[in-house]
Design an enzyme around this catalytic site. Structure first.
Site, short mmCIF file in Angstrom:
data_model
loop_
_atom_site.label_atom_id
_atom_site.label_comp_id
_atom_site.label_asym_id
_atom_site.label_seq_id
_atom_site.Cartn_x
_atom_site.Cartn_y
_atom_site.Cartn_z
N CYS A 13 -4.03 4.37 -5.74
CA CYS A 13 -4.79 4.95 -4.49
C CYS A 13 -5.91 3.66 -4.02
O CYS A 13 -6.81 4.05 -3.36
CB CYS A 13 -5.71 6.00 -5.05
SG CYS A 13 -7.03 5.63 -6.26
N GLY A 14 -5.56 2.45 -4.23
CA GLY A 14 -6.33 1.45 -3.79
C GLY A 14 -5.55 0.20 -3.49
O GLY A 14 -4.30 0.42 -2.96
#
Length: 252
Positions: free
Chosen positions: A98-99
């Protein structure tokens, strides 16, 4: 860690200007023995802990003694390790994150968690309550919280824009303490979904259980089934779902 930005708030027909609190996001470039390894987008606090935990969960080091030096200056981290060849990673399938960074999945190198840890559902719920008290999350809605716990309670709770970054920071705190630690006696709790990168990082560290108030993914379950990781998802109030290795949870 928190910045104020001017914004417009809209509530039905009512519109007004306001100062909105927003979580800060910064790049951190990691160099290993002089060679660029990765650039991660993280929350700015605990950069040193993030680097140590990330190198551990990505199998660049297997113990803190393999880190000869670790210096962080601004947005650059420079590390000297005893075995830099581990940092020369060929291209492999990227699993979900998610990054700005992601773990890599090597099917032939999936570890096996050697721990007999079990926890009660009450302990899982208490852990979820503990990581949900983040003032930063309440103010911004923009961070994930991850905690490491043993059967007696919380060991460390950290926050980051990425749940996998927060897990690396939590791992880094433990290995940089300079004390003897055993991840096999700990379990993790996180506010975000348990995706494949989270399952793999827990498995590599030897953390036998992860609980979340969010969902999980099919690949995360597949990894967990093969490594011995127990996954609980959708832990909300009295409801939860056990996705893998149910023998790790004392139900009732």
């Amino acid at each position: 860690m928190i910045e104020d930005f001017e914004c417009l708030r809209v509530d039905g027909d009512v519109v007004h200007r306001a100062a909105c609190q927003v979580i800060e996001e910064v790049p951190l470039s990691i160099f290993i023995n002089g060679r660029h390894f990765t650039t991660a987008m993280i929350s700015p606090q605990m950069r040193r802990e993030f680097v140590a935990g990330h190198l551990y969960s990505e199998r660049i080091v297997s113990q803190v003694q393999e880190i000869e030096s670790l210096e962080v200056e601004g947005d650059v981290a420079r590390v000297i390790v005893t075995n830099p060849i581990r940092a020369v990673v060929p291209r492999r399938p990227i699993v979900s994150g998610c990054g700005g960074i992601a773990s890599f999945l090597d099917e032939a190198r999936l570890p096996r968690i050697r721990s007999g840890l079990t926890i009660r559902m009450e302990q899982a719920r208490e852990a979820m309550e503990a990581i949900s008290l983040s003032k930063t999350h309440i103010a911004t809605g923009g961070v994930h919280s991850v905690g490491l716990f043993d059967r007696s309670g919380p060991l460390t709770i950290v926050e980051d824009i990425g749940r996998h970054n927060a897990l690396d920071k939590a791992i880094g705190i433990q290995i940089l303490k300079g004390e003897e630690f055993d991840f096999g006696r700990m379990f993790a709790a996180c506010t975000g979904r348990v995706s494949s990168d989270m399952a793999l990082k827990c498995s590599v560290a030897g953390i036998p259980i992860v609980v979340s108030r969010g969902a999980t993914t099919g690949l995360a379950i597949s990894i967990a089934q093969r490594t011995g990781l127990g996954i609980i998802g959708f832990l909300r109030g009295k409801r939860l779902t056990v996705y893998s290795n149910p023998e790790r949870f004392e139900i009732g």
